[in-house]
Design an enzyme around this catalytic site. Structure first.
Site, short mmCIF file in Angstrom:
data_model
loop_
_atom_site.label_atom_id
_atom_site.label_comp_id
_atom_site.label_asym_id
_atom_site.label_seq_id
_atom_site.Cartn_x
_atom_site.Cartn_y
_atom_site.Cartn_z
N GLU A 119 -12.14 32.52 28.87
CA GLU A 119 -11.06 31.97 28.04
C GLU A 119 -11.47 30.67 27.39
OE1 GLU A 119 -7.62 31.39 30.47
OE2 GLU A 119 -7.78 33.40 31.32
N CYS A 155 -11.39 23.72 24.23
CA CYS A 155 -11.69 23.66 25.66
C CYS A 155 -12.41 24.95 26.02
CB CYS A 155 -10.37 23.53 26.42
SG CYS A 155 -10.57 23.66 28.20
N CYS A 179 -15.10 31.29 39.31
CA CYS A 179 -15.50 29.99 39.87
C CYS A 179 -15.57 30.15 41.39
CB CYS A 179 -14.43 28.95 39.51
SG CYS A 179 -14.80 27.28 40.09
N CYS A 213 -5.53 26.84 41.53
CA CYS A 213 -6.18 27.26 40.29
C CYS A 213 -6.34 28.77 40.19
CB CYS A 213 -7.56 26.59 40.21
SG CYS A 213 -8.48 27.01 38.74
N GLY A 265 -14.44 27.80 35.47
CA GLY A 265 -15.75 27.49 36.04
C GLY A 265 -15.95 26.03 36.36
N GLU A 266 -17.00 25.78 37.14
CA GLU A 266 -17.37 24.41 37.49
C GLU A 266 -18.66 24.09 36.74
OE1 GLU A 266 -16.41 21.57 38.95
OE2 GLU A 266 -18.43 20.88 38.49
N SER A 299 -15.60 18.16 32.76
CA SER A 299 -14.72 17.98 33.91
C SER A 299 -15.31 18.63 35.16
CB SER A 299 -13.37 18.62 33.59
OG SER A 299 -12.52 18.56 34.70
N LEU A 330 -9.46 14.76 40.66
CA LEU A 330 -9.24 14.04 41.92
C LEU A 330 -8.08 14.68 42.68
CD1 LEU A 330 -10.61 11.59 43.21
CD2 LEU A 330 -8.79 10.17 42.28
N HIS A 331 -6.93 14.72 42.06
CA HIS A 331 -5.74 15.41 42.57
C HIS A 331 -5.22 14.92 43.90
CE1 HIS A 331 -6.63 17.91 39.23
NE2 HIS A 331 -7.39 18.79 39.82
N ASN A 345 0.50 23.47 36.27
CA ASN A 345 0.87 24.74 35.66
C ASN A 345 1.03 25.73 36.79
OD1 ASN A 345 0.93 25.24 32.76
ND2 ASN A 345 -1.11 24.31 32.75
N CYS A 384 -6.13 27.37 33.38
CA CYS A 384 -7.41 28.06 33.43
C CYS A 384 -7.32 29.40 34.15
CB CYS A 384 -8.44 27.24 34.19
SG CYS A 384 -8.18 25.51 34.07
N1 SAH Z 1 -14.12 22.97 37.61
C1 SAH Z 1 -13.82 21.86 36.77
C2 SAH Z 1 -13.22 22.21 35.42
C3 SAH Z 1 -12.22 23.31 35.31
S1 SAH Z 1 -10.54 23.06 35.70
C4 SAH Z 1 -12.94 20.87 37.50
O1 SAH Z 1 -12.56 21.13 38.62
O2 SAH Z 1 -12.69 19.80 36.96
C5 SAH Z 1 -9.87 21.86 34.61
C6 SAH Z 1 -8.80 21.00 35.27
O3 SAH Z 1 -7.56 21.71 35.46
C7 SAH Z 1 -9.20 20.52 36.65
O4 SAH Z 1 -8.77 19.20 36.81
C8 SAH Z 1 -8.42 21.47 37.54
O5 SAH Z 1 -8.29 20.98 38.83
C9 SAH Z 1 -7.13 21.58 36.79
N2 SAH Z 1 -6.31 22.74 37.12
C10 SAH Z 1 -6.70 23.96 37.53
N3 SAH Z 1 -5.63 24.75 37.71
C11 SAH Z 1 -4.56 24.02 37.39
C12 SAH Z 1 -3.17 24.29 37.37
N4 SAH Z 1 -2.70 25.47 37.73
N5 SAH Z 1 -2.35 23.29 36.97
C13 SAH Z 1 -2.82 22.10 36.61
N6 SAH Z 1 -4.11 21.78 36.61
C14 SAH Z 1 -4.98 22.73 37.00
#
Ligand code: SAH
Length: 348
Positions: free
Chosen positions: A93, A106, A113, A120, A160-161, A192, A216-217, A291, A334
């Site tokens: 995507e 993006c 992943c 996610c 993906g990472e 990211s 970070l989250h 999301n 994602c």
């Molecule tokens: N693997 C990388 C990039 C992909 S995800 C990473 O972890 O940064 C891009 C961003 O969206 C990341 O910060 C991820 O944690 C966040 N993300 C993934 N699923 C999400 C969701 N359902 N709601 C909000 N953010 C989400």
């Protein structure tokens, strides 16, 4: 023999390739421009190289591409999500976002992943494979072709990472910012990561001008480990330490992404802990309202909690913004579109 993807080669490598066919070095430079500046998709579109040479080349090389399987446009018409298929049928995507200051794309860096974050959608069925540099570029080239508009910002924040696909990512960044290609400034590229500390250190040594964003989250390991398996490998302490090195070494400000999950990481104490960690670090926090993904049990924080969290950070001298929500009506989290599509086609 499988044909190799010309879109993944550097200009120097392309010069080497044409020389193997007895062509002069400048032909390699021309070929590079056809592939990356004019973005041809077929050898027949190349007009100033000999037909015979192109025929020979096409026996061993192809020009990879992605095909649009599905496109969803948001109601406001400022965001579109693309589902692309690649040569082996894998799906990824990409999201197109229109801003006043330019257009962003993006992109995905892997099919699936393996990082396993619990909120996610991309990680639900694990990692299928990593993308080549050409496949990452193709998402951008195809969106430019389809919209007829220029892309000025690229964010590697899709499926993906990216740092789990390090070599291809680096190749991709160099091709993307090459002045004989699409020529996107490194300052307009964001990568990211969920926080792979060893790879961040390696990236730092490359002295790129890109923006590094860290997912970070959570303000501490205890909470971070509840949602992100990678936090068991690298502590938040190690992440902040490498971030300090990174900003000092590259002069670039770090972005922290912080997805707001109801009752998990969105309290006042969390905001205070986060602010104290960020003190003295050249960084910026991007709050993302979660999301909600139907397979996952996490819920989005309440509006007022997100607002209060932001105020607490600001009062404690931390740079913070709330991510403008674009495309939540088109499943822009994602991996959601791909999962949906695969479910549908499996049940057909
Ligand atoms: N693997 C990388 C990039 C992909 S995800 C990473 O972890 O940064 C891009 C961003 O969206 C990341 O910060 C991820 O944690 C966040 N993300 C993934 N699923 C999400 C969701 N359902 N709601 C909000 N953010 C989400």
């Amino acid at each position: 023999m499988e044909r190799k993807d010309l879109r993944s080669f550097t200009e120097e490598e392309m010069i080497g390739i044409v020389q193997e066919y007895g062509e002069k070095a400048f032909r390699g430079k021309q070929l590079f421009e056809w592939i990356h500046k004019k973005q041809v998709t077929e050898f027949s579109q190349i007009t100033n190289l000999s037909k015979k040479f192109l025929e020979q080349l096409s026996e061993n090389y192809n020009i990879s591409g992605v095909e649009i399987v599905k496109k969803q446009v948001s109601k406001k018409n400022d965001t579109a999500k693309y589902l692309f298929s690649m040569a082996d049928g894998s799906l990824v995507e990409s999201v197109w976002m229109k801003y006043h200051h330019g257009n962003s794309v993006c992109i995905s860096s892997q099919v699936g992943c393996r990082m396993g974050c619990t909120f996610c959608a991309s990680t639900l069925s694990g990692l299928k494979r990593s993308l080549t540099a050409g496949e990452m570029l193709s998402q951008i080239y195809e969106i430019q072709r389809e919209t007829g508009e220029r892309v000025s910002n690229v964010i590697v924040m899709g499926m993906g990472e990216p740092l789990d696909n390090y070599d291809n990512l680096l190749r991709f960044i160099r091709l993307l910012s090459h002045d004989k290609g699409i020529n996107i400034s490194q300052r307009n590229i964001t990568v990211s990561t969920c926080g792979l500390v060893d790879q961040i250190r390696r990236l730092m040594e490359e002295k790129l001008q890109i923006t590094l964003a860290i997912s970070l989250h959570a303000p501490n390991d205890e909470i971070r480990r509840q949602t992100m398996p990678v936090a068991k490998k690298y502590s938040i302490e190690e992440i902040f330490s490498v971030c300090r090195e990174y900003t000092e070494y590259t002069g670039r400000r770090i972005t922290f992404e912080y997805s707001m999950i109801d009752g998990v990481n969105d309290g006042k104490a969390h905001a205070l802990e986060l602010a104290s960690r960020c003190r003295g670090l050249n960084c910026h926090i991007n709050l993302i309202p979660l999301n909600e993904v139907k397979e996952r049990k996490c819920h989005r924080s309440k509006e007022e909690n997100i607002r209060d969290f932001k105020i607490t950070l600001e009062k404690n001298h931390t740079n913070v913004t709330i991510r403008r929500e674009m495309g939540s009506d088109i499943d822009a989290a994602c991996g959601q579109l791909r999962n949906q599509y695969m479910e549908q086609t499996n049940s057909d």
